[in-house]
Design a protein around this motif. Structure first.
Motif, short mmCIF file in Angstrom:
data_model
loop_
_atom_site.label_atom_id
_atom_site.label_comp_id
_atom_site.label_asym_id
_atom_site.label_seq_id
_atom_site.Cartn_x
_atom_site.Cartn_y
_atom_site.Cartn_z
N VAL A 175 16.07 8.73 38.82
CA VAL A 175 14.83 8.29 38.19
C VAL A 175 15.10 7.13 37.23
N ALA A 176 16.18 7.24 36.45
CA ALA A 176 16.52 6.14 35.53
C ALA A 176 16.80 4.86 36.28
N LEU A 179 13.78 3.03 37.53
CA LEU A 179 13.02 2.47 36.40
C LEU A 179 13.77 1.35 35.69
N ALA A 181 16.57 1.63 33.98
CA ALA A 181 17.13 2.09 32.70
C ALA A 181 18.57 2.52 32.89
N ASP A 208 8.13 7.19 26.94
CA ASP A 208 8.21 7.93 28.19
C ASP A 208 7.84 7.00 29.35
N GLU A 209 8.79 6.79 30.25
CA GLU A 209 8.59 5.88 31.37
C GLU A 209 8.15 6.59 32.65
N LEU A 210 8.06 7.93 32.63
CA LEU A 210 7.67 8.63 33.85
C LEU A 210 6.26 8.26 34.31
N ARG A 212 4.80 5.48 34.26
CA ARG A 212 4.91 4.20 34.99
C ARG A 212 5.43 4.44 36.39
N LEU A 213 6.41 5.35 36.52
CA LEU A 213 6.95 5.65 37.84
C LEU A 213 5.90 6.31 38.73
N ASP A 216 3.36 3.91 40.27
CA ASP A 216 3.85 2.84 41.13
C ASP A 216 4.28 3.43 42.48
N LEU A 219 7.82 2.25 43.80
CA LEU A 219 8.93 2.83 43.06
C LEU A 219 9.07 4.32 43.34
#
Length: 447
Positions: A175-176, A179, A181, A208-210, A212-213, A216, A219
């Motif tokens: 996941v990172a 993204l 990261a 928290d970037e989840l 955004r994932l 998309d 992604l």
């Protein structure tokens, strides 16, 4: 520092030793003792380790023994990676379950229960021996079913036994990576049981970037879990499940794929590893080369039946990179031995961490680790759908522990019958009959 590996003739031991070879700091592991009941497997793995150590002047010294007491005395860390019944037992677990039309995977469903029923008594006996001979040692458990076995051993060893798994680590890294990261600089919000957890957030510098994932499509569909579960289902959950939840969410498809396969996963690994040990034992053979070839094939075919059922295709090359459970084990030992603080997803006693489970229940959550051991970090409650699964599976684990202690057939039947993936009490009884017929290690169940 001295490390003892129980199950030291196991195929994945060179991964652990390879991680140790890269550690040159003060307080590192300087001596590794391999213990196994099979002297030939010990010798084969010993050859691999010797070839790994070539050219490394400060490589940890390796000794091997079939004497458990000799292996445990003086240990600072004990790594448990035993397989009760061997791969023959795993193949039988799969075969008996599939004959009844239910899942036989080694940690999930009927197969996991059968494996637990014959492993828990052995693990508890080992824990008592460790407590007697190496009371100050820290135990790192990788024996499956990892959460269940860790909980069983914790009844003897308390918080000095910690369970590890590479699944949450791999999930967080994937996941990172998608993204953009750094996997080593993110905070992963993950909670559940071993092989039954959800990634609910991934924070980069506090953000928290989840979301955004999940928003998309490209992604979300670009990594293993997106292909395995499908982007629509991940968005419906609002989280990314551990890959083993595919057995729950797509159980009918997984069982059909397993039943239609030429060989089960256990049978495949049994043949594959028999070939490796035979080759590694030949005079003049390069055991390390044989091990590397076998490992590459093993990793490439991991969860192949599930990917086939989902139409997910082959594993991506980046998912085959090393750095899984052996790196978790190394980071855990370094944090405890040196007092270095680390944050790792581990299997530990719950305390008050995950609402809905009692204090002694072993859960899989982020932990802060230092010289005092691993302390779970408080997490938000799981949603009802997730907590329902967690509660049901924890109830099954408790029935397995009860059966292992009492030897009562009724407790074992309840373990099978209460599992979400076993659809009938009648089937549960037939499963237990089938397993006791093929596993001498279940002869203790009576009544």
């Amino acid at each position: 520092m001295r490390l003892t590996i129980l199950g030291g003739g196991g195929f994945r031991v060179p991964l652990v030793y390879g991680a140790l070879l890269g550690d040159h700091a003060e307080g590192r592991i300087t001596h590794v003792t391999l213990h196994d009941l099979d002297g030939d497997r010990l010798a084969a793995v010993g050859r691999v380790l010797a070839e790994q150590a070539e050219g490394v002047p400060d490589a940890p010294v390796v000794t091997a023994t079939t004497d458990l007491d000799e292996a445990l005395r003086g240990a600072d860390f004990v790594f448990s990676a035993i397989r009760v019944g061997g791969l023959e037992g795993r193949a039988a677990d799969e075969r008996v379950a599939l004959a009844e039309g239910v899942l036989g995977q080694e940690t999930v469903g009927a197969g996991g229960i059968a494996y637990g029923l014959r492993t828990v008594p052995v693990a508890v006996s080992l824990a008592r021996r460790i407590a007697a001979l190496a009371p100050d040692a820290w135990v790192i458990n990788f024996t499956n079913p990892a959460g269940l076995v860790t909980e069983a051993m914790s009844r003897v060893l308390g918080d000095r036994v910690i369970g590890i798994c590479d699944s949450p680590v791999g999930l967080g890294r994937r996941v990172a990576r998608v993204l953009g990261a750094d996997p080593d600089r993110v905070w992963i919000d993950y909670a559940g049981l071993n092989h039954l957890g959800w990634l609910r957030g991934l924070r980069v510098d506090g953000r928290d970037e989840l979301p955004r994932l999940l928003a998309d499509e490209a992604l979300l569909g670009s990594f293993e879990e997106g292909r395995l579960f499908g982007t629509e289902w991940l968005r419906a959950l609002g989280a990314v499940p551990n890959e083993y939840l595919h057995y729950y969410y797509f159980n009918r498809e997984a069982v059909a794929s397993y039943r239609g396969a030429e060989r089960t996963r256990g049978a495949y690994l049994l043949d594959q590893q028999a070939g490796f040990y035979a080759e590694a034992g030949k005079p003049g053979a390069r055991a390390l080369d044989a091990w590397r070839r076998t490992l590459a094939d093993r990793e490439a075919t991991y969860m192949a039946h599930n990917r086939e059922a989902a139409g997910a295709g082959e594993r991506a090359e980046e998912d085959l990179e090393p750095g899984g459970y052996e790196q978790v084990a190394l980071a855990l030992m370094r944090a405890i031995a040196r007092g270095e603080r680390a944050t790792l997803i581990l299997n530990v006693r719950n305390g008050t961490t995950l609402p809905g489970l009692d204090a002694d229940a072993v859960v899989e959550v982020p932990c802060l680790v230092d010289a005092n051991g691993a302390r779970p970090v408080a997490v938000d409650p799981l949603p009802y759908h997730a907590m329902g699964l967690v509660s049901a599976v924890k109830a099954v684990e408790r029935e397995v522990l009860a059966a292992a202690e009492s030897g009562a057939r009724a407790d074992a039947v309840r373990a099978f019958a209460l599992h979400p993936l076993v659809d009938s009490v009648t089937v549960a009884r037939r499963l237990l009959d089938g397993y006791t017929a093929v596993h001498p290690g279940l002869a203790y169940l009576r009544g």
